[in-house]
Design an enzyme around this catalytic site. Sequence first.
Site, PDB file in Angstrom:
ATOM      1  N   GLY A 199       0.828  -1.207   0.000  1.00  0.00           N
ATOM      2  CA  GLY A 199       0.000   0.000   0.000  1.00  0.00           C
ATOM      3  C   GLY A 199       0.855   1.247   0.000  1.00  0.00           C
ATOM      4  N   ASP A 222       0.949  -1.771  -4.741  1.00  0.00           N
ATOM      5  CA  ASP A 222      -0.299  -1.024  -4.598  1.00  0.00           C
ATOM      6  C   ASP A 222      -1.175  -1.337  -5.800  1.00  0.00           C
ATOM      7  OD1 ASP A 222      -2.269   0.895  -3.700  1.00  0.00           O
ATOM      8  OD2 ASP A 222      -0.650   1.927  -2.659  1.00  0.00           O
ATOM      9  N   MET A 243      -3.223  -6.622  -2.191  1.00  0.00           N
ATOM     10  CA  MET A 243      -2.598  -7.156  -0.982  1.00  0.00           C
ATOM     11  C   MET A 243      -3.438  -8.245  -0.325  1.00  0.00           C
ATOM     12  SD  MET A 243      -3.178  -3.871   1.522  1.00  0.00           S
ATOM     13  CE  MET A 243      -4.826  -3.150   1.731  1.00  0.00           C
ATOM     14  N   LYS A 256       2.455   1.086   6.163  1.00  0.00           N
ATOM     15  CA  LYS A 256       2.360   2.419   6.751  1.00  0.00           C
ATOM     16  C   LYS A 256       0.937   2.951   6.596  1.00  0.00           C
ATOM     17  CE  LYS A 256       2.570   7.120   6.290  1.00  0.00           C
ATOM     18  NZ  LYS A 256       1.731   8.001   5.439  1.00  0.00           N
ATOM     19  N   HIS A 260      -5.214   0.759   9.328  1.00  0.00           N
ATOM     20  CA  HIS A 260      -6.295   1.565   9.913  1.00  0.00           C
ATOM     21  C   HIS A 260      -7.434   1.828   8.925  1.00  0.00           C
ATOM     22  CE1 HIS A 260      -4.794   5.922   8.811  1.00  0.00           C
ATOM     23  NE2 HIS A 260      -4.827   5.134   7.760  1.00  0.00           N
TER      24      HIS A 260
END
Length: 356
Positions: A199, A222, A243, A256, A260
């Site tokens: 990502g 990505d 992913m 990173k 979230h």
Amino acid sequence: MAHPTEDNVEEEVQAQVLVWNHIYQFISSMSLKSVVELGIPDVLHRNEGRPISLSRLASLISIPPNRTDYLRRLMRMLVFTGCFANVSKEGEEEKYVLTPVSRLLVKDKDTGVSPFLFLEMDPVMQSSWQSLGKWFHSDQPTPFAKAHGVEVFEMAGRSESLNRMFNEAMACDSRLVAKALVEQHRDAFVGVKSLVDVGGGTGSLAATIAKAFPSIKCTVLDLPHVVADAPKDGVVELVGGNMFEHVPPADAVLLKTVLHDWSDKDCVKILKQCKKAIPPKEKGGKVMILDMIVNSKTDDHKATENQLFLDMLMMVNVGGREREEHEWKKIFTEAGFTTYKPTDGTGLLSLIELYP
């Protein structure tokens, strides 16, 4: 009917002040957007730290004289919030300089955050907040989907302008975090010969790592439409993919502010793919997570407030969340990892080293 006592009236008056403060917080962020659009941080930056008077500033940004007092009022508010400083003496015309806050809004600063400001203030992103209340009674997965009918990543795949804004915002954030990461967590890269930034957007974080540690082969994974916009400079390898389906093999996998964005269930799926990609712990395999560990018990009120703001942002726009340490531990265990080591020191983010 009971009449309010004097104490209750005073309490309500004070409460009204607090409520107004909540209601009008948007004025600060929208005013900040306007001064960046006017180029004020750049004008002050080009003056190399020397103060610029109000009238001179108005002239430099080409606003008509009858708008100068409006500019003064805009700057007065942003001086009060710490975005700029007024260094004039009493009785003098106002004179302005940058502060550490507004220095991060200079356009040619590689760690500047103005792209993030423009993304979050864009009407597309703001409209999801207008749908928050109605969303609670809907069957849509997020308020963003309630407002637009599709999720944010799907819209970014269709909209060139949103995709560009999103990539620029993620890149500017990554450049700032990357400097802190390679300076404050150098030990985390000892023994690592290959790394995949999952990502990783257009590769700004991976490029900083590759330059700081030339012996590490860095790859970015990505979505195809994201890496299509990445610079092809040969510093990092760019891989378009998903992913959830596959992560290229490497000694270390870096995530990173990725997890979230996702539910606990999806995070477990992502981490299981990462676990497949790395060697065993005794051969140096690990996952490096840069994300927030929410700590509402800290004395740093602003840091906690920002963490909770970001948690709401994740809920509204992507359906993700910021997590407390026990919530992270649950995900790690379900994904099959045995140990983890959290370390603070990267702004609001923590580095979590996760071992199979």
